[in-house]
Design an enzyme around this catalytic site. Structure first.
Site, short mmCIF file in Angstrom:
data_model
loop_
_atom_site.label_atom_id
_atom_site.label_comp_id
_atom_site.label_asym_id
_atom_site.label_seq_id
_atom_site.Cartn_x
_atom_site.Cartn_y
_atom_site.Cartn_z
N ASP A 99 0.83 -1.21 0.00
CA ASP A 99 0.00 0.00 0.00
C ASP A 99 0.86 1.26 0.00
OD1 ASP A 99 -2.19 1.64 0.26
OD2 ASP A 99 -2.36 1.39 2.42
N GLY A 107 -4.05 4.38 -9.64
CA GLY A 107 -4.76 5.60 -9.24
C GLY A 107 -3.89 6.43 -8.34
N MET A 108 -3.74 7.69 -8.68
CA MET A 108 -2.97 8.59 -7.82
C MET A 108 -3.68 9.93 -7.78
SD MET A 108 1.03 9.50 -8.01
CE MET A 108 1.91 10.07 -6.57
N CYS A 129 -8.69 12.25 -1.41
CA CYS A 129 -7.28 12.48 -1.75
C CYS A 129 -6.99 13.94 -2.03
CB CYS A 129 -6.89 11.76 -3.03
SG CYS A 129 -7.05 10.01 -2.99
N ARG A 137 3.72 2.63 10.84
CA ARG A 137 4.21 3.14 9.56
C ARG A 137 5.03 4.41 9.73
NH1 ARG A 137 0.28 2.74 5.15
NH2 ARG A 137 1.68 2.65 3.42
#
Ligand SMILES: NC(=O)C1=CN([C@@H]2O[C@H](COP(=O)(O)OP(=O)(O)OC[C@H]3O[C@@H](n4cnc5c(N)ncnc54)[C@H](O)[C@@H]3O)[C@@H](O)[C@H]2O)C=CC1
Ligand SMILES: O=c1[nH]c(=O)c2[nH+]cn([C@@H]3O[C@H](COP(=O)(O)O)[C@@H](O)[C@H]3O)c2[nH]1
Ligand SMILES: [K+]
Length: 502
Positions: A264, A314-315, A321, A417
């Site tokens: 991810d 996808g960005m 987003c 993370r």
């Protein structure tokens, strides 16, 4: 045509449309209809999530902490899709979610509260919003069920300061967690029970199923062909990151039975991800590894070379987003899906169109432009199966939905993370918001899939393969919609209206 322009040439082939220097998203383009010679019900939407993971519908739930936990995973698996359990939790907790999803064959998780006979229940909230709680010898799932506490019995107590043993109801016979929905329904009906504990082979109490839930499921469209892994249990995916500690997370997930992992990241073409893909493929050759996110052929090329079994595309297209605003990097989602899928198909790598799905038409466009599945966040958030509790905003029932790159998600609890980054400045690439109550996805998804089938029928595509054949042979024709054409394509010119899709 002899190279000359012809007024009889109608629409554009995808290759031509997507090579003119524009970044198009789903709403920018429109598919031209073709020829119908089959009924919509004959459309077959079966597909692959990754090289070796088949699905009967092309729907995947995003690895986000307001979308995919055990309830979403079992519901998506029941429908023939899949969910990817998020990694914004400790490895042990994430693995427990995967285990919980894989421990049952029914489409729901109620997450009942557990008490021991000597416990006193002080607050209404201790019931986890459920009508019943379970009483076990030790007060945990890992011991024998001895009773059930009904919220209504507790509510009518004058003195709440009494142990549950004084007002609990005796534990009814248990159903086996390996039973599927029909078997559980038959068990409750056969025994004449309102509820029953669901118990795993090792004696762990998995859930408390009720006749009311069974009735509710019966009111939904007929359940499809479920997604079941080679282990014979519900299929469940899980996300991992690209840090050194994600290797330990991966081990936990594999032990919990995850059938596929998604690495991810917003920008998958990195040394960190390539190393992680190689590590995962080397350590667990039987496990499908999905890489991403990518939006260009060059990015896809690197991840395919590293050995991925699927690509997430996808960005910046996601509803929450802000990557394109913050970093100025990304791509219009229709262009991204078409370009990456055009390359990935030659390597037999299925593409997941991730983000920006707001309606069934977007799903049709994503699939027809070469994707094998769509991944959805906001479309599934706010459903019964999404994590979190409903609240009211301006009279509307909503659930929280947040980006995994939002400050709130990044700083959540013990988020491993970012632990190594405590000295760095954190900049959000996502927002925290809320989405309307969508009811159960066990109803939403079947209706949405019916709409997708109708779109495929208009295009003359009886399956995903046939849609991709139409795309690659240039039979499929598209056009870009002007702003006015987009307005025309929506509802317009009415004083008021109600949009009730099903
Ligand atoms: N699809 C999209 O458009 C976007 C998605 N997101 C979501 O937000 C979440 C976070 O995404 P990202 O910030 O891209 O996560 P990420 O983990 O890929 O990157 C976070 C930061 O850590 C660095 N990093 C990663 N592995 C490293 C290693 N082994 N050593 C040193 N540095 C390392 C990266 O270069 C980056 O600066 C994900 O859930 C992602 O899906 C976020 C932004 C955009
Ligand atoms: O720029 C981003 N910042 C974020 O905080 C974030 N969180 C998730 N995602 C991505 O968005 C996808 C879900 O998008 P939708 O809600 O449109 O389905 C997801 O599947 C992700 O690809 C993010 N992108
Ligand atoms: K966006």
């Amino acid at each position: 045509m002899n190279g000359r322009w012809s007024e009889l040439e109608d629409g554009f082939a995808a290759g031509r449309l997507f090579s003119q220097g524009f970044s198009y998203t789903y709403d920018d383009v429109i598919l031209l209809p073709h020829y119908i010679d089959f009924p919509a019900d004959a459309v077959d939407l079966s597909t692959r999530l990754s090289r070796r993971v088949p699905l009967s519908i092309p729907c995947v739930a995003s690895p986000m902490d307001t979308v995919s936990e055990a309830a979403m995973a079992v519901a998506m698996a029941t429908l023939g899709g899949a969910a990817v359990v998020h990694c914004n939790a400790s490895p042990a907790h994430q693995a427990a979610i995967v285990r919980s999803a894989k421990s049952r064959r029914i489409p729901f998780v109620t997450d009942p509260a557990f008490f021991s006979p000597s416990d006193c229940i002080a607050y209404d909230t201790d019931f986890n919003s459920a009508p019943y709680a379970l009483v076990t010898e030790s007060g945990t799932a890992k011991s024998r069920a001895v009773g059930v506490v009904a919220w209504s019995d507790w509510e009518s107590l004058a003195d709440k300061n009494v142990p549950v043993s004084e007002y609990m109801r005796p534990a009814p016979a248990s159903a086996l967690a390996s039973c599927d929905f029909e078997q559980v329904a038959a068990f409750l009906a056969g025994e004449g029970l309102e509820y029953a504990p669901l118990v795993a082979e090792d004696g762990e109490v998995v859930d408390l199923v009720t006749a009311e839930q069974v009735q509710m499921i019966r009111s939904f469209p007929k359940l499809g062909v479920p997604s079941v892994g080679p282990d014979g249990r519900f299929l469940a995916g899980a996300a991992i990151g690209t840090r050194e500690e994600d290797k330990e997370r991966l081990e936990h997930l594999v032990k919990a039975g995850a059938n596929v992992v998604v690495v991810d990241s917003s920008q998958g073409n990195s040394i960190y991800q390539i190393d992680m893909i190689k590590y995962a493929k080397n350590m667990y050759p039987g496990l499908d590894v999905i890489g991403g996110n990518v939006v260009t052929i060059a990015q896809a090329q690197n991840l395919i070379k590293a050995g991925v079994d699927g690509l997430r595309v996808g960005m910046g297209s996601g509803s929450i987003c802000t990557t394109q605003e913050v970093c100025a990097v990304g791509r219009g989602q229709a262009t991204a899906v078409y370009k990456v899928a055009s390359f990935a198909k030659d390597h037999d790598v299925p593409v997941i169109a991730d983000g920006g799905i707001a309606n069934s038409g977007h799903i049709v466009k994503a699939l027809v432009l070469g994707a094998s599945t769509v991944m959805m966040g906001s479309f599934l958030a706010g459903s019964h199966e999404a994590p979190g509790v409903y609240e009211y905003q301006n009279g509307r029932r909503v659930k929280k939905y947040r980006g995994m790159g939002s400050l709130e998600a990044m700083t959540k609890g013990s988020d491993a993370r970012y632990l190594g980054d405590t000295l760095k400045l954190k900049v959000a690439q996502g927002v925290v918001g809320a989405v309307a109550d969508k009811g159960s996805i066990l109803k939403l998804i079947p209706y949405t899939m019916q709409a997708v089938k109708q779109g495929f029928q208009d295009l003359g595509a009886s399956s995903l393969q046939s849609a991709h054949n139409l795309l690659r042979s240039d039979v499929l024709r598209l056009e870009v919609r002007t702003g006015a054409a987009q307005v025309e394509g929506g509802v317009h010119g009415l004083v008021s209206y109600e949009k009730k899709p099903f």
